[in-house]
Write a protein that holds these residues in place. Structure first.
Motif, PDB file in Angstrom:
ATOM      1  N   SER A 148       0.839  -1.193   0.000  1.00  0.00           N
ATOM      2  CA  SER A 148       0.000   0.000   0.000  1.00  0.00           C
ATOM      3  C   SER A 148       0.876   1.245   0.000  1.00  0.00           C
ATOM      4  O   SER A 148       2.053   1.210   0.369  1.00  0.00           O
ATOM      5  CB  SER A 148      -0.896   0.016   1.238  1.00  0.00           C
ATOM      6  OG  SER A 148      -0.114   0.239   2.407  1.00  0.00           O
ATOM      7  N   ARG A 149       0.283   2.383  -0.395  1.00  0.00           N
ATOM      8  CA  ARG A 149       1.026   3.635  -0.390  1.00  0.00           C
ATOM      9  C   ARG A 149       1.465   4.017   1.027  1.00  0.00           C
ATOM     10  O   ARG A 149       2.552   4.556   1.224  1.00  0.00           O
ATOM     11  CB  ARG A 149       0.180   4.751  -1.001  1.00  0.00           C
ATOM     12  CG  ARG A 149       0.271   4.807  -2.518  1.00  0.00           C
ATOM     13  CD  ARG A 149      -0.478   5.986  -3.103  1.00  0.00           C
ATOM     14  NE  ARG A 149      -1.902   5.787  -3.078  1.00  0.00           N
ATOM     15  CZ  ARG A 149      -2.788   6.638  -3.581  1.00  0.00           C
ATOM     16  NH1 ARG A 149      -2.377   7.752  -4.146  1.00  0.00           N
ATOM     17  NH2 ARG A 149      -4.085   6.393  -3.532  1.00  0.00           N
ATOM     18  N   GLN A 150       0.636   3.720   2.020  1.00  0.00           N
ATOM     19  CA  GLN A 150       1.007   4.027   3.398  1.00  0.00           C
ATOM     20  C   GLN A 150       2.221   3.220   3.835  1.00  0.00           C
ATOM     21  O   GLN A 150       3.113   3.719   4.535  1.00  0.00           O
ATOM     22  CB  GLN A 150      -0.166   3.768   4.347  1.00  0.00           C
ATOM     23  CG  GLN A 150       0.097   4.203   5.788  1.00  0.00           C
ATOM     24  CD  GLN A 150       0.453   5.679   5.899  1.00  0.00           C
ATOM     25  OE1 GLN A 150      -0.269   6.530   5.373  1.00  0.00           O
ATOM     26  NE2 GLN A 150       1.562   5.990   6.556  1.00  0.00           N
ATOM     27  N   THR A 151       2.281   1.958   3.405  1.00  0.00           N
ATOM     28  CA  THR A 151       3.442   1.122   3.731  1.00  0.00           C
ATOM     29  C   THR A 151       4.698   1.679   3.086  1.00  0.00           C
ATOM     30  O   THR A 151       5.772   1.714   3.705  1.00  0.00           O
ATOM     31  CB  THR A 151       3.209  -0.325   3.270  1.00  0.00           C
ATOM     32  OG1 THR A 151       2.054  -0.841   3.933  1.00  0.00           O
ATOM     33  CG2 THR A 151       4.405  -1.203   3.592  1.00  0.00           C
ATOM     34  N   ILE A 152       4.580   2.153   1.841  1.00  0.00           N
ATOM     35  CA  ILE A 152       5.732   2.760   1.162  1.00  0.00           C
ATOM     36  C   ILE A 152       6.179   4.005   1.918  1.00  0.00           C
ATOM     37  O   ILE A 152       7.377   4.232   2.132  1.00  0.00           O
ATOM     38  CB  ILE A 152       5.390   3.112  -0.294  1.00  0.00           C
ATOM     39  CG1 ILE A 152       5.025   1.840  -1.084  1.00  0.00           C
ATOM     40  CG2 ILE A 152       6.563   3.823  -0.961  1.00  0.00           C
ATOM     41  CD1 ILE A 152       6.119   0.804  -1.140  1.00  0.00           C
ATOM     42  N   LYS A 153       5.221   4.835   2.361  1.00  0.00           N
ATOM     43  CA  LYS A 153       5.553   6.032   3.137  1.00  0.00           C
ATOM     44  C   LYS A 153       6.293   5.661   4.417  1.00  0.00           C
ATOM     45  O   LYS A 153       7.266   6.317   4.805  1.00  0.00           O
ATOM     46  CB  LYS A 153       4.285   6.809   3.475  1.00  0.00           C
ATOM     47  CG  LYS A 153       3.669   7.568   2.313  1.00  0.00           C
ATOM     48  CD  LYS A 153       2.440   8.343   2.780  1.00  0.00           C
ATOM     49  CE  LYS A 153       1.786   9.101   1.646  1.00  0.00           C
ATOM     50  NZ  LYS A 153       0.579   9.843   2.092  1.00  0.00           N
ATOM     51  N   ASN A 154       5.831   4.599   5.086  1.00  0.00           N
ATOM     52  CA  ASN A 154       6.482   4.164   6.327  1.00  0.00           C
ATOM     53  C   ASN A 154       7.914   3.715   6.070  1.00  0.00           C
ATOM     54  O   ASN A 154       8.837   4.048   6.822  1.00  0.00           O
ATOM     55  CB  ASN A 154       5.683   3.036   6.977  1.00  0.00           C
ATOM     56  CG  ASN A 154       4.324   3.495   7.471  1.00  0.00           C
ATOM     57  OD1 ASN A 154       4.088   4.691   7.669  1.00  0.00           O
ATOM     58  ND2 ASN A 154       3.410   2.564   7.659  1.00  0.00           N
ATOM     59  N   HIS A 155       8.101   2.940   4.983  1.00  0.00           N
ATOM     60  CA  HIS A 155       9.456   2.503   4.625  1.00  0.00           C
ATOM     61  C   HIS A 155      10.354   3.701   4.324  1.00  0.00           C
ATOM     62  O   HIS A 155      11.509   3.758   4.778  1.00  0.00           O
ATOM     63  CB  HIS A 155       9.403   1.576   3.404  1.00  0.00           C
ATOM     64  CG  HIS A 155       9.067   0.149   3.728  1.00  0.00           C
ATOM     65  ND1 HIS A 155       9.840  -0.635   4.564  1.00  0.00           N
ATOM     66  CD2 HIS A 155       8.048  -0.642   3.322  1.00  0.00           C
ATOM     67  CE1 HIS A 155       9.314  -1.837   4.659  1.00  0.00           C
ATOM     68  NE2 HIS A 155       8.216  -1.866   3.918  1.00  0.00           N
ATOM     69  N   LEU A 156       9.829   4.670   3.553  1.00  0.00           N
ATOM     70  CA  LEU A 156      10.632   5.839   3.200  1.00  0.00           C
ATOM     71  C   LEU A 156      10.999   6.653   4.434  1.00  0.00           C
ATOM     72  O   LEU A 156      12.105   7.188   4.529  1.00  0.00           O
ATOM     73  CB  LEU A 156       9.876   6.713   2.194  1.00  0.00           C
ATOM     74  CG  LEU A 156       9.986   6.293   0.729  1.00  0.00           C
ATOM     75  CD1 LEU A 156       9.076   7.133  -0.148  1.00  0.00           C
ATOM     76  CD2 LEU A 156      11.425   6.369   0.239  1.00  0.00           C
ATOM     77  N   SER A 157      10.087   6.745   5.379  1.00  0.00           N
ATOM     78  CA  SER A 157      10.375   7.470   6.612  1.00  0.00           C
ATOM     79  C   SER A 157      11.554   6.835   7.342  1.00  0.00           C
ATOM     80  O   SER A 157      12.450   7.532   7.843  1.00  0.00           O
ATOM     81  CB  SER A 157       9.135   7.487   7.501  1.00  0.00           C
ATOM     82  OG  SER A 157       9.394   8.156   8.713  1.00  0.00           O
ATOM     83  N   ARG A 158      11.577   5.492   7.391  1.00  0.00           N
ATOM     84  CA  ARG A 158      12.698   4.801   8.042  1.00  0.00           C
ATOM     85  C   ARG A 158      13.997   4.994   7.259  1.00  0.00           C
ATOM     86  O   ARG A 158      15.072   5.148   7.845  1.00  0.00           O
ATOM     87  CB  ARG A 158      12.371   3.318   8.214  1.00  0.00           C
ATOM     88  CG  ARG A 158      11.344   3.041   9.306  1.00  0.00           C
ATOM     89  CD  ARG A 158      11.259   1.573   9.641  1.00  0.00           C
ATOM     90  NE  ARG A 158      10.646   0.797   8.583  1.00  0.00           N
ATOM     91  CZ  ARG A 158       9.336   0.580   8.472  1.00  0.00           C
ATOM     92  NH1 ARG A 158       8.511   1.093   9.368  1.00  0.00           N
ATOM     93  NH2 ARG A 158       8.850  -0.131   7.486  1.00  0.00           N
ATOM     94  N   VAL A 159      13.892   4.981   5.920  1.00  0.00           N
ATOM     95  CA  VAL A 159      15.076   5.198   5.083  1.00  0.00           C
ATOM     96  C   VAL A 159      15.640   6.602   5.326  1.00  0.00           C
ATOM     97  O   VAL A 159      16.857   6.777   5.491  1.00  0.00           O
ATOM     98  CB  VAL A 159      14.725   5.015   3.593  1.00  0.00           C
ATOM     99  CG1 VAL A 159      15.862   5.512   2.702  1.00  0.00           C
ATOM    100  CG2 VAL A 159      14.437   3.550   3.285  1.00  0.00           C
ATOM    101  N   PHE A 160      14.755   7.610   5.376  1.00  0.00           N
ATOM    102  CA  PHE A 160      15.202   8.969   5.636  1.00  0.00           C
ATOM    103  C   PHE A 160      15.941   9.049   6.975  1.00  0.00           C
ATOM    104  O   PHE A 160      16.985   9.692   7.087  1.00  0.00           O
ATOM    105  CB  PHE A 160      14.012   9.926   5.656  1.00  0.00           C
ATOM    106  CG  PHE A 160      13.443  10.261   4.301  1.00  0.00           C
ATOM    107  CD1 PHE A 160      13.887   9.630   3.147  1.00  0.00           C
ATOM    108  CD2 PHE A 160      12.440  11.209   4.172  1.00  0.00           C
ATOM    109  CE1 PHE A 160      13.365   9.927   1.904  1.00  0.00           C
ATOM    110  CE2 PHE A 160      11.902  11.531   2.935  1.00  0.00           C
ATOM    111  CZ  PHE A 160      12.369  10.884   1.793  1.00  0.00           C
TER     112      PHE A 160
END
Length: 259
Positions: A186-198
């Motif tokens: 889901s887009r929310q899961t992608i956002k969560n992953h990107l937040s951790r990457v940042f």
């Protein structure tokens, strides 16, 4: 419009007196900005940054004595704590990539509208990178196709394979929705992953992530097969029941299920 408790203190470095003084007047219309120094070459810009300790340096790319690029290198070597927005009459995407790799936080073309100038400064002072939206795709393309710098230790930077897959997709210019479709998330899961990457890489935006990934060659030792999205599971069709022919009294061949 909310005004910060203390205005952003700015030094303007440009070799054209009319331009830098006009820029000063435009900035001082807004109470959130205070121009504390003006200069016409890179060497003077370095002196003013050391002496006045501004929050922001507006730096012309083409200047005498020290060019904008040379000034950025000197700022980095001296570890002077100032955010830099590069001013240029012409935007070459290779130049944009180069100055941002040298530490600039934004690039602004000189004929930009005043609201873009304000937006750029505010974004940079908020910790973001800033380029015009229509330049983003070109920058990504240059980063992807240009010469690669030497790798640094720890290229994967503690990222999981899933996070590396997402980083690779961002470098290719994919949106969160496109990445989610590729990876079945889901887009929310992608956002969560990107937040951790940042958080892991210490970056604040997608552009900064692309620049960081390219500069440190994070994807260098990851194979294309590892970065490929997982195959979609095949949909199995229900097995058809096995039958055997049976001849009835009317010589009509029928079938019955085998047990």
């Amino acid at each position: 419009m909310s005004v910060p408790s203390s205005p952003t203190r700015i030094v303007i470095a440009d070799d054209h007196a009319i331009f830098r003084e006009g820029l000063q007047r435009l900035l001082e219309i807004d109470p959130g900005f205070a121009v504390i120094g003006l200069c016409g070459d890179g060497a003077e810009a370095l002196r003013l940054v050391e002496e006045l300790k501004p929050d922001l340096l507006l730096l012309d790319l083409s200047m005498p004595v020290l060019s904008g690029v040379d000034t950025l290198m000197a700022l980095r070597d001296r570890q002077l704590d100032v955010r830099v927005v590069v001013l240029t009459a012409d935007v070459e995407r290779e130049d944009v990539v180069r100055v941002m790799q040298l530490g600039a936080r934004g690039v602004l073309i000189k004929n930009a509208a005043i609201d873009q100038l304000y937006a750029c400064i505010r974004a940079v002072m908020a910790g973001e990178f800033w380029v015009a939206p229509d330049q983003f795709a070109q920058i990504v393309e240059t980063l992807r196709d240009g010469p690669r710098p030497e790798p640094l230790p720890g290229t994967a930077a503690g990222l999981t394979l899933r996070e590396l897959q997402i980083v690779a997709a961002v470098v290719e210019g994919a949106t969160n929705k496109q990445i989610g479709d590729q990876l079945g998330l889901s887009r929310q899961t992608i956002k969560n992953h990107l937040s951790r990457v940042f958080d892991k890489l210490g970056v604040d935006s997608r552009l900064e992530l692309v620049l960081h990934t390219r500069h440190h060659r994070l994807l260098e030792n990851i194979t294309a097969a590892q970065l490929a999205p997982p195959p979609k599971p095949a949909v199995e069709k229900p097995a058809r029941p096995k039958t055997e022919p049976v001849e009835d009294a009317g010589n009509v061949v029928r079938f019955r299920k085998q047990r």
